[in-house]
Design a protein around this motif. Structure first.
Motif, short mmCIF file in Angstrom:
data_model
loop_
_atom_site.label_atom_id
_atom_site.label_comp_id
_atom_site.label_asym_id
_atom_site.label_seq_id
_atom_site.Cartn_x
_atom_site.Cartn_y
_atom_site.Cartn_z
N PHE A 19 0.83 -1.20 0.00
CA PHE A 19 0.00 0.00 0.00
C PHE A 19 0.87 1.25 0.00
CE2 PHE A 19 -2.51 3.27 2.27
CZ PHE A 19 -3.59 3.34 1.41
N ALA A 20 1.92 1.24 0.82
CA ALA A 20 2.80 2.41 0.91
C ALA A 20 3.49 2.69 -0.43
CB ALA A 20 3.85 2.19 2.00
N GLU A 21 3.96 1.64 -1.09
CA GLU A 21 4.64 1.83 -2.37
C GLU A 21 3.66 2.32 -3.44
OE1 GLU A 21 7.35 -0.63 -5.65
OE2 GLU A 21 6.70 -1.60 -3.78
N THR A 22 2.45 1.78 -3.43
CA THR A 22 1.44 2.22 -4.39
C THR A 22 1.08 3.68 -4.17
OG1 THR A 22 0.53 -0.02 -4.47
CG2 THR A 22 -0.84 1.75 -5.34
N MET A 23 0.97 4.10 -2.91
CA MET A 23 0.65 5.49 -2.61
C MET A 23 1.77 6.42 -3.08
SD MET A 23 -2.37 5.75 -1.45
CE MET A 23 -2.76 4.41 -2.60
N ARG A 24 3.00 5.94 -3.06
CA ARG A 24 4.11 6.76 -3.55
C ARG A 24 3.95 7.01 -5.05
NH1 ARG A 24 8.95 5.45 -5.79
NH2 ARG A 24 8.73 3.23 -5.27
N HIS A 25 3.61 5.96 -5.79
CA HIS A 25 3.40 6.13 -7.23
C HIS A 25 2.14 6.97 -7.51
CE1 HIS A 25 6.67 3.58 -8.45
NE2 HIS A 25 6.22 2.57 -7.73
N PHE A 26 1.12 6.81 -6.68
CA PHE A 26 -0.09 7.62 -6.81
C PHE A 26 0.24 9.10 -6.62
CE2 PHE A 26 -4.18 9.00 -4.53
CZ PHE A 26 -4.83 9.31 -5.71
N SER A 27 1.03 9.40 -5.59
CA SER A 27 1.44 10.78 -5.34
C SER A 27 2.25 11.33 -6.50
CB SER A 27 2.26 10.84 -4.04
OG SER A 27 2.74 12.15 -3.81
N ASN A 28 3.17 10.52 -7.01
CA ASN A 28 3.99 10.96 -8.15
C ASN A 28 3.13 11.20 -9.39
OD1 ASN A 28 6.24 10.70 -6.55
ND2 ASN A 28 6.86 8.72 -7.39
N LEU A 29 2.12 10.33 -9.58
CA LEU A 29 1.23 10.48 -10.73
C LEU A 29 0.43 11.77 -10.64
CD1 LEU A 29 -0.19 9.42 -13.28
CD2 LEU A 29 -1.72 8.11 -11.77
N VAL A 30 -0.14 12.05 -9.47
CA VAL A 30 -0.93 13.27 -9.29
C VAL A 30 -0.04 14.50 -9.49
CG1 VAL A 30 -2.27 14.63 -7.64
CG2 VAL A 30 -2.59 12.15 -7.77
N ASP A 31 1.17 14.45 -8.97
CA ASP A 31 2.10 15.57 -9.11
C ASP A 31 2.45 15.79 -10.58
OD1 ASP A 31 3.95 17.58 -7.96
OD2 ASP A 31 5.49 16.26 -8.79
N ALA A 32 2.71 14.69 -11.31
CA ALA A 32 3.08 14.81 -12.72
C ALA A 32 1.91 15.34 -13.55
CB ALA A 32 3.54 13.45 -13.25
N LEU A 33 0.71 14.87 -13.27
CA LEU A 33 -0.47 15.36 -13.99
C LEU A 33 -0.69 16.85 -13.73
CD1 LEU A 33 -2.98 12.41 -13.41
CD2 LEU A 33 -2.05 13.14 -15.61
N THR A 34 -0.50 17.25 -12.49
CA THR A 34 -0.69 18.66 -12.14
C THR A 34 0.30 19.54 -12.90
OG1 THR A 34 -1.46 18.04 -9.92
CG2 THR A 34 -0.74 20.32 -10.24
N LYS A 35 1.55 19.11 -12.97
CA LYS A 35 2.56 19.90 -13.68
C LYS A 35 2.30 19.94 -15.18
CE LYS A 35 6.27 19.07 -10.33
NZ LYS A 35 7.57 18.40 -10.07
N GLU A 36 1.71 18.87 -15.71
CA GLU A 36 1.53 18.80 -17.16
C GLU A 36 0.28 19.55 -17.64
OE1 GLU A 36 1.35 15.33 -20.59
OE2 GLU A 36 2.85 15.31 -19.00
N VAL A 37 -0.81 19.48 -16.89
CA VAL A 37 -2.06 20.08 -17.39
C VAL A 37 -2.49 21.32 -16.62
CG1 VAL A 37 -2.84 17.82 -18.20
CG2 VAL A 37 -3.60 18.65 -15.96
N ALA A 38 -1.81 21.62 -15.50
CA ALA A 38 -2.20 22.80 -14.71
C ALA A 38 -0.98 23.51 -14.15
CB ALA A 38 -3.14 22.38 -13.58
#
Length: 253
Positions: A19-38
């Motif tokens: 769960f912890a490792e998945t949340m790390r990738h989830f956080s990275n994904l949200v951060d990357a999406l934010t930088k790319e589209v907003a």
């Protein structure tokens, strides 16, 4: 209300390290999406909810620019849809890499991952492979029975209930017209009618959208069956039930 939440869920038996490792990738994904589209806006993503049963995490985007948050939510939905449909992810390689890392958590213990927004569920049963195409869910109108456990009115109207068959969490999204029903249903067993998304393999409900009705299920008191009565008016001296049954049985032989 602004559509400003992103949810990721893991199905199956989820260990803390997984769960912890998945949340790390989830956080990275949200951060990357934010930088790319907003990239032109400041968005703070905070944890809105954590739930057991489906190892589910929801984050909420806080910003003075609602449109920027909406762009991220829509991009997240597109990522989930691409993974579910086994199609190439329509964003940068950085975003695709983080999303694919999440799907790699599917194993013998973790049976699926789900990308959720208030508008859609995307269920992924295996590692991303654009060469494969499989159905992962069914969507139909119906009713699910379960006990309401959590209620959210902050920026969105929904509640989580645990269904009576699988004992797993089901997220229910409510229209504004049903807001007044929320206080009375907490902790109660209810029947929720709406557009149900189910896992295709076992038919387990995972979410209900476009809810049209919520009905409280009457509580049956323990031992109430003892109050049952027959349809015939029995008086002292009349033959007992076992005698009548034996007589009718013998008459048919």
């Amino acid at each position: 209300m602004v559509d400003n939440t992103l949810t990721l869920a893991l199905e199956g038996d989820v260990s803390l390290p997984a769960f912890a490792e998945t949340m790390r990738h989830f956080s990275n994904l949200v951060d990357a999406l934010t930088k790319e589209v907003a990239s032109d806006s400041e968005i703070i993503w905070e944890i809105e909810a954590l739930q057991a049963g489906s190892a589910l995490a929801t984050v909420i985007g806080l910003s003075s620019q609602d449109e920027a948050v909406l762009r991220v939510v829509e991009a997240y939905d597109r990522v989930g849809n691409a993974l579910e449909q086994r199609k190439p992810i329509p964003f940068s390689t950085n975003i695709a890499r983080e999303a694919e890392q999440i799907t790699k958590k599917v194993s013998n213990n973790i049976t699926a991952v789900r990308f959720l927004t208030s508008k859609a569920d995307h269920i992924i049963y295996g590692v991303f492979d654009p060469q494969k195409n499989i159905d992962t869910k069914t969507i139909s109108i119906g009713t699910v029975t379960g006990r309401v456990q959590t209620i959210t009115e902050r920026n969105r109207l929904n509640f989580t209930m645990y269904d009576t068959i699988f004992d797993r969490s089901v997220t229910c999204y409510l229209p504004e017209k049903l807001k007044s029903r929320m206080p009375e249903i907490w902790g109660k067993v209810v029947e929720v009618t709406g557009l149900i998304t189910r896992e295709i393999e076992i038919g387990r409900p995972v979410s209900i959208r476009e809810v049209t009705d919520i009905a409280l299920v009457p509580i049956i008191k323990a031992g109430s069956y003892k109050q049952a009565r027959g349809i015939l008016d029995w008086k002292p001296g009349d033959e007992g039930a076992e005698v009548a049954i034996r007589r009718l049985r013998d008459a048919n032989n």
